[in-house]
Write an enzyme that holds these catalytic residues in place. Structure first.
Site, short mmCIF file in Angstrom:
data_model
loop_
_atom_site.label_atom_id
_atom_site.label_comp_id
_atom_site.label_asym_id
_atom_site.label_seq_id
_atom_site.Cartn_x
_atom_site.Cartn_y
_atom_site.Cartn_z
N LYS A 71 0.97 -0.97 0.32
CA LYS A 71 -0.15 0.15 0.11
C LYS A 71 0.75 1.67 -0.05
O LYS A 71 0.49 2.15 -0.79
CB LYS A 71 -0.96 -0.06 1.13
N ASN A 92 -5.06 2.37 -2.11
CA ASN A 92 -4.79 0.30 -1.32
C ASN A 92 -6.30 0.36 -3.12
O ASN A 92 -6.66 -0.92 -3.37
CB ASN A 92 -6.37 -0.21 -0.16
N ASP A 108 -10.02 3.11 1.83
CA ASP A 108 -10.56 3.15 3.33
C ASP A 108 -11.48 3.78 4.57
O ASP A 108 -12.15 4.17 5.00
CB ASP A 108 -9.36 2.19 3.68
P1 NAP Z 1 -0.96 -1.95 11.22
O1 NAP Z 1 -0.48 -0.56 10.52
O2 NAP Z 1 0.07 -2.50 11.73
O3 NAP Z 1 -0.65 -1.18 12.80
C1 NAP Z 1 -1.24 -1.52 13.88
C2 NAP Z 1 -1.56 -1.05 15.18
O4 NAP Z 1 -1.58 -1.87 16.26
C3 NAP Z 1 -0.66 0.30 15.92
O5 NAP Z 1 -0.94 1.56 16.26
C4 NAP Z 1 -0.12 -0.62 17.07
O6 NAP Z 1 0.79 -0.06 18.04
C5 NAP Z 1 -1.01 -1.32 17.49
N1 NAP Z 1 -0.42 -2.60 18.28
C6 NAP Z 1 -0.17 -3.51 17.66
N2 NAP Z 1 -0.17 -4.75 18.63
C7 NAP Z 1 0.05 -4.10 20.05
C8 NAP Z 1 -0.48 -4.51 21.19
N3 NAP Z 1 0.13 -5.18 21.78
N4 NAP Z 1 -1.27 -3.24 22.16
C9 NAP Z 1 -0.97 -2.16 21.82
N5 NAP Z 1 -0.95 -1.93 20.40
C10 NAP Z 1 -0.91 -2.56 19.16
O7 NAP Z 1 -2.40 -2.55 10.80
P2 NAP Z 1 -3.71 -1.67 10.59
O8 NAP Z 1 -3.40 -2.01 8.71
O9 NAP Z 1 -3.29 -0.21 11.18
O10 NAP Z 1 -4.30 -2.72 10.74
C11 NAP Z 1 -4.95 -2.54 12.10
C12 NAP Z 1 -6.38 -3.49 12.78
O11 NAP Z 1 -7.01 -3.26 11.93
C13 NAP Z 1 -5.44 -4.97 12.06
O12 NAP Z 1 -6.87 -5.73 12.82
C14 NAP Z 1 -6.64 -4.97 10.08
O13 NAP Z 1 -7.00 -6.20 10.24
C15 NAP Z 1 -8.06 -4.27 10.73
N6 NAP Z 1 -8.57 -3.52 9.50
C16 NAP Z 1 -9.95 -3.64 9.20
C17 NAP Z 1 -10.12 -3.09 7.98
C18 NAP Z 1 -11.88 -3.64 7.77
O14 NAP Z 1 -11.94 -2.54 6.32
N7 NAP Z 1 -12.06 -3.44 8.43
C19 NAP Z 1 -9.21 -2.15 6.66
C20 NAP Z 1 -7.55 -1.72 7.62
C21 NAP Z 1 -7.53 -2.69 8.74
P3 NAP Z 1 2.82 0.60 17.75
O15 NAP Z 1 1.91 1.64 17.07
O16 NAP Z 1 2.83 0.92 18.37
O17 NAP Z 1 2.87 -0.71 17.52
#
Ligand code: NAP
Length: 287
Positions: A71, A92, A108
């Site tokens: 992305k 995306n 998104d």
């Molecule tokens: P990402 O870029 O990897 O970001 C992950 C986020 O989660 C970061 O803020 C990270 O914090 C935090 N995190 C991870 N492990 C943690 C922990 N143990 N404790 C506290 N914070 C934690 O992922 P993303 O693409 O944004 O996706 C995040 C979630 O949204 C995923 O579950 C994904 O499947 C979901 N999602 C859903 C949709 C939808 O259409 N429904 C779309 C996109 C994403 P740090 O900055 O400290 O690492």
């Protein structure tokens, strides 16, 4: 699905791509509209993303979606980037123009807003600050989306404060105050909130649950969890018990697919009850 000499093509590039639900989503809309089209999973290694994107017009594709890890890289490959995708820092959806050029979009934010509007039409952006947990790719799209709703303050709470600060700086706009809060201050940040959104990966199958103290939240405050495996996270179950309106991650996933489908196949599509049922069947936790 029948493939003919005139079948229109789109797909999703990712590495890996086997986990993606987008082929089921777009396949549903293609069948529903009896379109002579196909939407394919396209496993593309990170080092091949530029060649793969450049091959799309040569192969007659209308465009594609992008998932992890492409992305951000795609931003510097495509010929033009819509301002919203530039602001979010991720593409995306790619649309191929009549001249074979590649346009990068981010849907998104659209998906998040459409879902919120549909799931909690009574939500009032002026009711209080929106609290976003997380500062990753999804949080960036959600902050960009909420900045256009009329909400006065967005509070970003994240484990790594520097990531939250970078997000706030990148997405700063006179339209809304964006403040950052450390993870141990989540209870304070939640005070008087008009919306809570989990945009971390906490609560996902295989990850620890997200447990929040919801006792100080006004009961009318919607709680959104964009995690979609499982759909009913512990956060949503707790919010439901406290009487909050709850919104799961399925609707965002489905609505974000609409702009790409409409551009590639020329037909407007909706998120219907039948589509939700078909997608729910594909979203059972795998752990
Ligand atoms: P990402 O870029 O990897 O970001 C992950 C986020 O989660 C970061 O803020 C990270 O914090 C935090 N995190 C991870 N492990 C943690 C922990 N143990 N404790 C506290 N914070 C934690 O992922 P993303 O693409 O944004 O996706 C995040 C979630 O949204 C995923 O579950 C994904 O499947 C979901 N999602 C859903 C949709 C939808 O259409 N429904 C779309 C996109 C994403 P740090 O900055 O400290 O690492």
């Amino acid at each position: 699905m029948k493939i003919s000499g005139t079948t229109r093509l789109a797909g999703i590039m990712g590495w890996p791509v086997t986990h993606s639900r987008s082929p089921v989503l777009h396949g549903f809309w293609l069948d529903e509209n009896e379109i002579d089209g196909a939407y394919l999973p396209l496993p593309v290694r990170p080092e091949h993303i530029e060649q793969a994107l450049r091959a799309l017009p040569i192969l007659g594709f209308r465009g594609c979606n992008l998932t992890i890890p492409h992305k951000q890289t795609a931003l510097s490959v495509v010929d033009s980037v819509e301002p919203l995708a530039r602001r979010i820092g991720a593409v995306n959806t790619v649309i191929i123009g009549p001249d074979g050029s590649l346009e990068g979009r981010n849907t998104d934010a659209f998906g998040f807003c459409e879902n919120l509007r549909e799931a909690v039409p009574e939500w009032n952006p002026a009711a209080g600050p929106a609290v976003i947990l997380g500062a990753g790719g999804a949080a960036r799209a959600i902050v960009a989306a909420l900045a256009d709703t009329g909400v006065a303050e967005i509070r970003i709470v994240n484990r790594t404060l520097a990531h939250a600060a970078a997000l706030a700086s990148d997405l700063s706009t006179p339209k809304v105050a964006i403040t950052v809060h450390s993870w141990d201050k989540v209870s304070t940040a939640q005070r008087e909130a008009g919306l809570i959104v989990n945009a971390t990966s906490l609560g996902m199958a295989g990850e620890p649950a997200l447990i929040l103290d919801l006792s100080s939240l006004p009961p009318s405050t919607p709680v959104v969890d964009i995690v979609y495996v499982p759909l009913e996270t512990e956060l949503l179950a707790a919010a439901r018990r406290h009487g909050h309106p709850v919104v799961d991650g399925l609707g965002m996933l489905l609505h974000q697919g609409r702009p790409g489908f409409e551009a590639w196949f020329g037909v407007p599509v909706q998120v219907t009850h039948e589509l939700r049922a078909a997608m729910r069947a594909t979203l059972a936790p795998t752990r």
